[in-house]
Design a protein around this motif. Structure first.
Motif: not given
Length: 273
Positions: A5, A10, A12, A29, A32-33, A36, A43, A267
């Motif tokens: 990881r 990511l 976006s 969202n 979730a960010i 991550l 991100f 995610i």
């Protein structure tokens, strides 16, 4: 693919992807960010917006990695508040093309974006809608000649939906068209960018600048201006509201649309793979 990881980055898109239809960032969202990032991933926002229309979204996300602005024309480091890399339009040639485009399409507004300000020529209701979407305002100019010289990041043209296709075709026929890039970024927006600029090329540049060449990249977007980024990523996804061309280019079409946590869905997929 996503086993380590700490190697995940990511990328976006914002409008039509990360943000709800009302241009807010959902709690789903956001959480979730943060998951991550807590898991070791990074991100990156990759948007067509300029800094002035993007900065207010960074604080709640806690972005500490660079962002891609102007559809790939700029990489900005949020942690250091510094432009790390940028490309600018050839101003003299851009002015010549803008003059012809605005004369041919009087219903269009030209939004000229610079690091220091945004200038509108031939103001219309579609550009006022863009102000509302982006949460910014621009200086309304009485002519193209009155727009200050300097570093022009991009030009966004706002117009009725039915004008986009003929505008695009005419723009490509102009002298100097080969010295810039044109991209449709919305049903009512068409943009002039520096040559060879795209979210995809900026993604490669960012990985190079920050020594992340061995990272595993994922990307999510919904429109034409996201296509090169999606194609360059190791894994690509789109929200269910994406256009058909984007859906066909992606590894994953989310069940959710932009207003119902598409980024969060991706995610969760990444973290559970």
């Amino acid at each position: 693919m996503f086993k380590d990881r700490s190697k995940i980055i990511l990328f976006s898109d914002m409008d039509g992807t990360l943000l709800n239809a009302d241009k807010t960032l959902s709690e789903e969202n956001l959480k979730a960010i943060l998951r991550l990032r807590e898991a070791g991933g990074k991100f990156v926002v990759a948007t067509g917006r300029v800094l002035q229309a993007t900065r207010h979204y960074f604080a709640p996300v806690g972005v500490d990695f660079p962002v891609i602005l102007c559809n790939g024309g700029m990489i900005y480091d949020c942690g250091n508040n510094k432009v790390m890399w940028s490309e600018y339009l050839p101003e003299e040639k851009a002015r010549a093309m803008i003059a012809k485009l605005l004369k041919k399409f009087p219903e269009a507004c030209a939004e000229i974006c610079t690091p220091d300000g945004i200038y509108d020529v031939q103001m219309n209701d579609y550009e006022r809608r863009h102000w509302k979407i982006g949460g910014f305002t621009a200086e309304i100019m009485d002519s193209l000649e009155s727009v200050p010289s300097g570093n022009w990041c991009k030009v966004l043209f706002a117009m009725p939906e039915e004008s986009i296709k003929p505008f695009e075709e005419y723009a490509k026929s102009l002298e100097y068209a080969e010295d810039v890039e044109y991209i449709t970024s919305s049903t009512i927006f068409h943009e002039m960018l520096p040559k060879n600029c795209s979210k995809g090329s900026a993604m490669k540049k960012l990985l190079e600048l920050y020594g992340e060449a061995d990272s595993v990249t994922a990307a999510i977007g919904d429109f034409n201006n996201d296509l090169e980024m999606l194609r360059n990523a190791d894994f690509s996804a789109c929200p269910s509201n994406a256009i058909d061309e984007v859906k066909a280019a992606c590894n994953m079409v989310c069940k959710s649309d932009c207003s119902h946590g598409a980024v969060a869905e991706l995610i969760e997929y990444i973290l559970n793979s």
